[in-house]
Design an enzyme around this catalytic site. Structure first.
Site, PDB file in Angstrom:
ATOM      1  N   GLU A  53       0.368  -1.406   0.111  1.00 54.48           N
ATOM      2  CA  GLU A  53       0.288   0.318   0.209  1.00 54.48           C
ATOM      3  C   GLU A  53       0.699   1.222  -0.079  1.00 54.48           C
ATOM      4  O   GLU A  53       0.661   2.189   1.244  1.00 54.48           O
ATOM      5  CB  GLU A  53      -1.137   0.089   1.530  1.00 54.48           C
ATOM      6  CG  GLU A  53      -1.938  -1.153   1.213  1.00 54.48           C
ATOM      7  CD  GLU A  53      -2.876  -1.020   0.874  1.00 54.48           C
ATOM      8  OE1 GLU A  53      -3.311  -0.085  -0.235  1.00 54.48           O
ATOM      9  OE2 GLU A  53      -3.722  -1.718   0.298  1.00 54.48           O
ATOM     10  N   GLU A  64      -4.114 -10.515  -0.285  1.00 53.44           N
ATOM     11  CA  GLU A  64      -5.174 -10.047   0.498  1.00 53.44           C
ATOM     12  C   GLU A  64      -7.215 -10.384  -0.305  1.00 53.44           C
ATOM     13  O   GLU A  64      -6.771  -9.971  -1.026  1.00 53.44           O
ATOM     14  CB  GLU A  64      -4.837  -8.771   1.156  1.00 53.44           C
ATOM     15  CG  GLU A  64      -3.729  -8.232   1.964  1.00 53.44           C
ATOM     16  CD  GLU A  64      -4.113  -6.868   2.576  1.00 53.44           C
ATOM     17  OE1 GLU A  64      -5.191  -6.779   2.643  1.00 53.44           O
ATOM     18  OE2 GLU A  64      -2.328  -6.526   2.732  1.00 53.44           O
ATOM     19  N   TYR A  65      -7.521 -11.202   0.393  1.00 57.94           N
ATOM     20  CA  TYR A  65      -8.342 -11.620   0.429  1.00 57.94           C
ATOM     21  C   TYR A  65      -9.326 -12.129   1.055  1.00 57.94           C
ATOM     22  O   TYR A  65      -8.550 -12.511   3.016  1.00 57.94           O
ATOM     23  CB  TYR A  65      -8.529 -12.532  -0.915  1.00 57.94           C
ATOM     24  CG  TYR A  65      -8.761 -14.236  -0.486  1.00 57.94           C
ATOM     25  CD1 TYR A  65      -7.711 -14.542  -0.556  1.00 57.94           C
ATOM     26  CD2 TYR A  65      -9.569 -14.794  -0.869  1.00 57.94           C
ATOM     27  CE1 TYR A  65      -7.026 -16.121   0.586  1.00 57.94           C
ATOM     28  CE2 TYR A  65      -9.585 -16.644  -0.333  1.00 57.94           C
ATOM     29  CZ  TYR A  65      -8.154 -16.689   0.250  1.00 57.94           C
ATOM     30  OH  TYR A  65      -8.170 -18.227   0.720  1.00 57.94           O
ATOM     31  N   HIS A  91     -11.235 -11.220   3.914  1.00 65.10           N
ATOM     32  CA  HIS A  91     -11.105 -10.463   5.409  1.00 65.10           C
ATOM     33  C   HIS A  91     -12.053 -10.572   6.369  1.00 65.10           C
ATOM     34  O   HIS A  91     -12.922 -10.577   6.549  1.00 65.10           O
ATOM     35  CB  HIS A  91     -11.969  -9.142   5.045  1.00 65.10           C
ATOM     36  CG  HIS A  91     -11.350  -7.769   5.886  1.00 65.10           C
ATOM     37  ND1 HIS A  91     -11.785  -7.176   6.573  1.00 65.10           N
ATOM     38  CD2 HIS A  91     -10.079  -7.327   6.232  1.00 65.10           C
ATOM     39  CE1 HIS A  91     -11.421  -6.527   7.917  1.00 65.10           C
ATOM     40  NE2 HIS A  91      -9.890  -6.523   7.510  1.00 65.10           N
TER      41      HIS A  91
HETATM   42  C1  IPT Z   1      -5.219  -3.247   3.329  1.00 64.49           C
HETATM   43  C2  IPT Z   1      -3.601  -3.717   4.153  1.00 64.49           C
HETATM   44  O1  IPT Z   1      -2.607  -4.209   3.214  1.00 64.49           O
HETATM   45  C3  IPT Z   1      -3.987  -4.501   4.865  1.00 64.49           C
HETATM   46  O2  IPT Z   1      -2.933  -3.828   6.456  1.00 64.49           O
HETATM   47  C4  IPT Z   1      -5.302  -3.829   6.026  1.00 64.49           C
HETATM   48  O3  IPT Z   1      -5.405  -2.743   6.064  1.00 64.49           O
HETATM   49  C5  IPT Z   1      -6.782  -4.607   4.821  1.00 64.49           C
HETATM   50  O4  IPT Z   1      -5.717  -3.593   4.526  1.00 64.49           O
HETATM   51  C6  IPT Z   1      -8.253  -4.145   6.090  1.00 64.49           C
HETATM   52  O5  IPT Z   1      -7.326  -4.705   6.654  1.00 64.49           O
HETATM   53  S1  IPT Z   1      -5.515  -1.988   2.679  1.00 64.49           S
HETATM   54  C7  IPT Z   1      -7.518  -2.072   2.547  1.00 64.49           C
HETATM   55  C8  IPT Z   1      -7.390  -0.134   2.510  1.00 64.49           C
HETATM   56  C9  IPT Z   1      -7.890  -2.154   1.012  1.00 64.49           C
END
Ligand code: IPT
Length: 971
Positions: free
Chosen positions: A431, A501-502, A504
């Site tokens: 990010e 990341e996927y 959540h």
């Molecule tokens: C994304 C981040 O990379 C991670 O650190 C964490 O914040 C996650 O999302 C959410 O919990 S960034 C998000 C603005 C897509």
């Protein structure tokens, strides 16, 4: 003022270090002189403040924010906790001064003496006896300083480490986690011979080729003529490569100040390393003086393996593997970012037990122990550099003042971790937009380590197939599944698609995980991803004074729950502003590492052994691994019948190579009676594994052998049903009668996805019931009521019929178009006090929802209090999907039984939805005496809308007419 502070390095982004030694692949943590323990400590209000006369103590390693100072933890996600723009930091800038004496061992005379500070955030200044020694930034990597010139063996020295909390570097460390300050990893001294191994790079390929490149230096200056290296790989002598030496000499590439040597060997019949087969060899590298004596050694555990990208596939040893990953922070509920070796082992063992094979070290290099354990257990690691400039991403990515920091952070990670077989991909950070600073760092990596791919989400965002961006992998975050599938089918895919990341995991979440994996496994080009994230970062907090419990809190939690007088703190709980609340609690485990239900779901989705089908010759077993057979596993058959029986028999697992299937005989007869029938293969570890004892459940694959009969016949009417003046059922087992419910205590997904606001606007949380008519017809009473939800009205009819031993309830609700997306349609009632145990037939035993329902169908039994999952911010919890029938009983066997017309979503807890919705933490909840029971005709999926896609349309509650029926009996 000491000279280091006078230079104000905390506001100089181009200064990444001063006097710091180069990072290397030689691990110097053992043997060493540990300096961990209590240090003299002062917390100054700013780096400009004078050091006073009064000292307290602070434990090293450990953040001061968790050690009884007035500087408490602070949580922000994207936004910086202060207003200053990069590279500036606030004037109020907590600065810790750590001081202690060190007795330098007399036997170190003549040796090179080095100080290693494992991690300090965010700027470290080092002094010995008042003399400046060095400066370091980069809060999650060790900094080393050569103390040979400033200490004397046999003497005592005063070591002062000053740690400045906020700096230009904080803008690069804007990760989604608590802000802390202090020294968070071990501090130690070690000594080497002046002639030493400055770096060792191990390259071990799947074909058995071993190459070890050594860089040698002599602290005394020029290297002595005649030094040489040798190696030993589990008893196999590894010789110095003379061709390499000759080429070096002819080229005149190396001077007398830098020695280079290469060891080479070919290992016959090499046992290759993969996450499934973590075969390691022990390598000792020795540096010899001209007389042959050993000046220095370096020990490595070597895994022979290849990583490559072929077309759009990431291959390990030539195989396209699925990446079943999770993002992991270094976290502990008492000590913040300080994690012991044992804790890290427990983290990774848990991941292995729940079917994960990969970790992304979000969002910084993790503690060095993690990589050792990943090598040993078998986990693929995406190693990520400590760069997240989220709040000011665009400004920083192209700011030349930060160029040095980007290259420094990425290169130091690579230098430290390059010898770990577990590390398969380098990540440039998280990010931070995408700029020239990233390209510079990627360029360094590609030259230094051409053996591994590089990834960076910010670059991949510019185009998943773009060959010119600094990412060899298309690694989006939270991309809708349909976009991933469309890309894979587009014919335009050029890179492996692995989501960084996927899914959540905030609160009650991870809906549609199984749908994701069904698509990944069915779609060439899709290879998996990393769930966000491992931990709920709740810090154990004393409720009485609001302070972190710190190390004194040991033992004050269990099963995910903080002991009375304590709670799990999230953003805002320490008076921190601005803050981002419970967004810090988004892991697959509770702060004490208790697994959340999603982990069990994941274990089944990742099952290495599956039941493909049931043919007349028997169940068909499939091996879904990439590299090994089933000989490490044991099996047992469980045949679950609706009539309450479970038949068992030992299972012989067939000899299957990866990808193969075979029908096997079932040593059990399916009885003709017994109704619906399910066959489960209980798969456990056949022997002790490094990460699990023998007998640990690996997966519970299942096939259905016989469907459910259409409906149980309704028993004969025998008496009438009693309703009160409001048309509500009167029953000795119920404290409150079944009424219509369209609402649930909003999950974090419901809140952040906007659904909860809409539901409040519609008034789903506060229905107004109006009795329209009561109609008696023999043994039945028909009750028609209207529920006003704001302007929308829902007609709800209950037909209550006395049947043998109980009451049959048939319900109808008509949901108008205006209520197009509600939480549930069903009934809620409360039992009298007494019932404590739920027995049910359906998926279980763990919590399940319509879009998170991979649990095997069977007979399950749990105390009511254990059904509820204590998500950090209280919310809908405790649901069980697809329940066919259940009993709720007291210890004296009294209670009630419910039989459902159709498998339905059921929940039994001690809380009304409104109780949960009104609480911010669990210590505020007061359990009800009876049980609150929900029976749902339809229940909305969970999705992942707190960050990412909502659930699929097929898991929403449709409008129109809903019908459901159930029979209530006394036990
Ligand atoms: C994304 C981040 O990379 C991670 O650190 C964490 O914040 C996650 O999302 C959410 O919990 S960034 C998000 C603005 C897509």
């Amino acid at each position: 003022m000491d000279p280091l502070r006078a230079l104000r390095p905390w506001e100089a982004p181009e200064v990444t270090s001063w006097g710091r030694l180069a990072m290397s692949g030689v691990d110097r943590r053992h043997p060493s002189l540990s300096l961990d323990g209590d240090w003299h400590f002062q917390l100054l209000p700013s780096p400009d403040a004078p050091v006073g006369e009064t000292w307290s103590t602070a434990h090293v390693p450990g953040a001061w924010t968790l050690q009884d100072t007035d500087d408490l933890p602070h949580y922000t996600n994207v936004r910086m906790p202060f207003a200053e723009f990069p590279p500036h930091s606030p004037a109020a800038n907590p600065t810790g001064v750590y001081e202690r004496t060190v007795d330098v061992p007399a036997e170190w005379a003549g040796r090179r003496i080095v100080l290693q500070v494992g991690a300090a955030e965010s700027v470290l200044l080092v002094q010995v006896d008042g003399r400046p020694v060095g400066v370091s930034k980069d809060s999650h990597l060790a900094a080393e300083f050569d103390l040979t010139a400033v200490v004397r063996a046999g003497d005592r020295a005063v070591l002062r480490l000053t740690v400045v909390k906020w700096s230009d570097a904080s803008h690069l460390e804007d990760q989604d986690q608590w802000w802390h300050g202090g020294i968070t990893r071990p501090v130690l001294l070690y000594a080497t011979d002046p002639l030493h191994l400055a770096d060792v790079t191990v390259l071990a390929r799947a074909d058995g080729e071993l190459r070890v490149d050594c860089r040698v230096r002599d602290a005394a200056g020029a290297l002595p003529e005649g030094w040489h290296v040798s190696g030993d790989l589990d008893g196999l002598a590894v010789a110095q490569d003379t061709t390499f030496d000759r080429a070096n000499a002819e080229d005149e590439r190396v001077s007398a100040f830098l020695g280079e040597a290469r060891l080479r060997a070919t290992v016959p019949d090499v046992r290759t390393w993969t996450a499934e087969t973590p075969e390691l060899y022990g390598l000792t590298v020795r540096l010899h003086r001209p007389d042959g004596t050993v000046a220095d050694t370096s020990y490595h555990r070597v895994g022979f393996r290849d990583v490559e990208i072929a077309g759009r596939d990431l291959l390990i040893n030539g195989e396209r593997v699925f990446i079943r990953g999770v993002n992991r922070h270094d976290f502990h509920p008492l000590t913040g970012r300080t994690v012991s070796h044992d804790d890290m082992r427990a983290d990774l063992a848990l991941l292995k037990r729940f079917g994960f094979n990969a970790v992304r070290t979000a969002h910084y290099p993790n503690d060095p122990a993690l990589y050792d354990i990943a090598d040993e257990f078998g986990l693929y690691v995406v190693d990520e550099a400590d760069i997240e400039s989220h709040d000011h991403a665009h400004e920083i990515a192209d700011d030349p003042r930060y160029l040095n920091a980007f290259v420094d952070r990425v290169s130091r990670m690579v230098l430290r971790d390059k010898n770990h077989p577990s590390v398969i991909i380098w990540s440039l950070g998280n990010e931070s937009d995408y700029g020239a600073n990233h390209d510079a760092a990627a360029g360094w990596v590609r030259r230094h380590d051409p053996t591994r791919p590089v990834q960076y989400e910010g670059a991949a965002k510019r185009g998943w197939a773009d060959p010119d961006v600094a990412s060899d992998i298309a690694c989006p975050m939270y991309a809708p599944l349909e976009d991933c599938v469309a890309h894979a089918l587009s014919g335009k895919q050029t890179k492996p698609l692995i989501q960084c990341e996927y899914s959540h995991a905030m609160g009650n979440s991870n809906g549609t995980l199984a749908d994701h994996w069904a698509a990944i496994e069915a779609t060439p080009g899709l290879q998996g991803g990393f769930i966000w994230e491992f931990w709920d970062h709740g810090i154990l907090q004393r409720v009485s004074d609001g302070r972190p419990a710190g190390r004194a809190g040991a033992g004050r939690y269990s099963d995910g729950v903080a002991a009375p007088g304590h709670r799990w703190a999230y953003g805002g709980d320490f008076g921190d502003t601005p803050h981002d609340g419970a967004f810090i609690a988004d892991g697959v485990v509770f702060p004490d590492r208790t697994p959340k239900p999603v982990l069990y779901e994941h274990r089944e989705i990742a099952a290495p052994v599956r039941l493909e089908s049931f043919r007349h010759e028997g169940p068909v077993i499939g091996n879904h691994q990439h590299f090994r057979g089933l000989d490490w596993l044991s099996g047992e058959w469980l045949l679950s019948l609706a009539d309450g029986r479970t038949l068992t028999a030992p299972a012989e697992l067939p000899d299957l190579r990866p990808g193969e299937t075979a029908a096997v005989p079932l040593p059990l007869d399916l009885p003709d009676d017994g109704g619906e029938a399910w066959l489960t293969l209980r798969v456990t570890t056949a022997r002790d594994e490094a990460w699990a004892p023998r007998g640990t459940v690996v997966c519970l694959p299942q096939v259905r052998l016989r469907p459910r009969p259409v409906r149980e016949a309704v028993a004969v009417p025998e008496r009438t049903v009693e309703v009160d003046a409001d048309g509500l059922l009167v029953h000795p087992l119920l404290r409150s009668a079944p009424t219509l419910s369209l609402w649930r205590a909003p999950t974090d997904n419901d809140e952040l996805g906007g659904m909860a606001d809409r539901w409040r606007e519609w008034g789903l949380d506060a229905p107004v019931r109006r009795l329209v008519a009561v109609r008696r017809d023999g043994a039945s009473v028909g009750v028609l009521a209207e529920y006003a939800f704001g302007t929308a009205v829902v007609r709800h009819e209950q037909v209550l019929t006395a049947v043998e031993g109980g009451i049959r309830v048939e319900e109808t609700a008509e949901l108008p178009e205006a209520l197009y997306d509600v939480a549930r349609v069903g009934s809620v009632f409360e039992t009298v006090a007494g019932p404590e145990l739920l027995d049910w037939f359906g998926p279980g035993p763990w919590e399940s929802y319509p879009d998170r329902a991979t649990a095997p169908v069977g007979h399950h039994s749990l105390p009511v209090d254990d059904l509820f999952t204590p998500y950090l911010r209280p919310q809908e919890s405790g649901g069980r999907h697809g329940v066919r029938h259940f009993t709720l009983s007291a210890p004296d066997a009294t209670g009630l039984a419910v039989r459902l017309d159709r498998p339905s979503q059921v929940s039994v807890t001690r809380y009304r939805a409104a109780d949960l919705a009104a609480a911010a933490h669990h210590d505020e909840l007061v359990p009800r005496e009876g049980c609150v029971v929900h029976i749902d005709a339809a229940h909305r999926g969970l999705g992942t809308a707190s960050c990412g896609p909502d659930t699929f349309a097929s898991y929403l509650v449709p409008t129109g007419t809903h019908r459901w029926g159930w029979i209530l009996r006394a036990l």
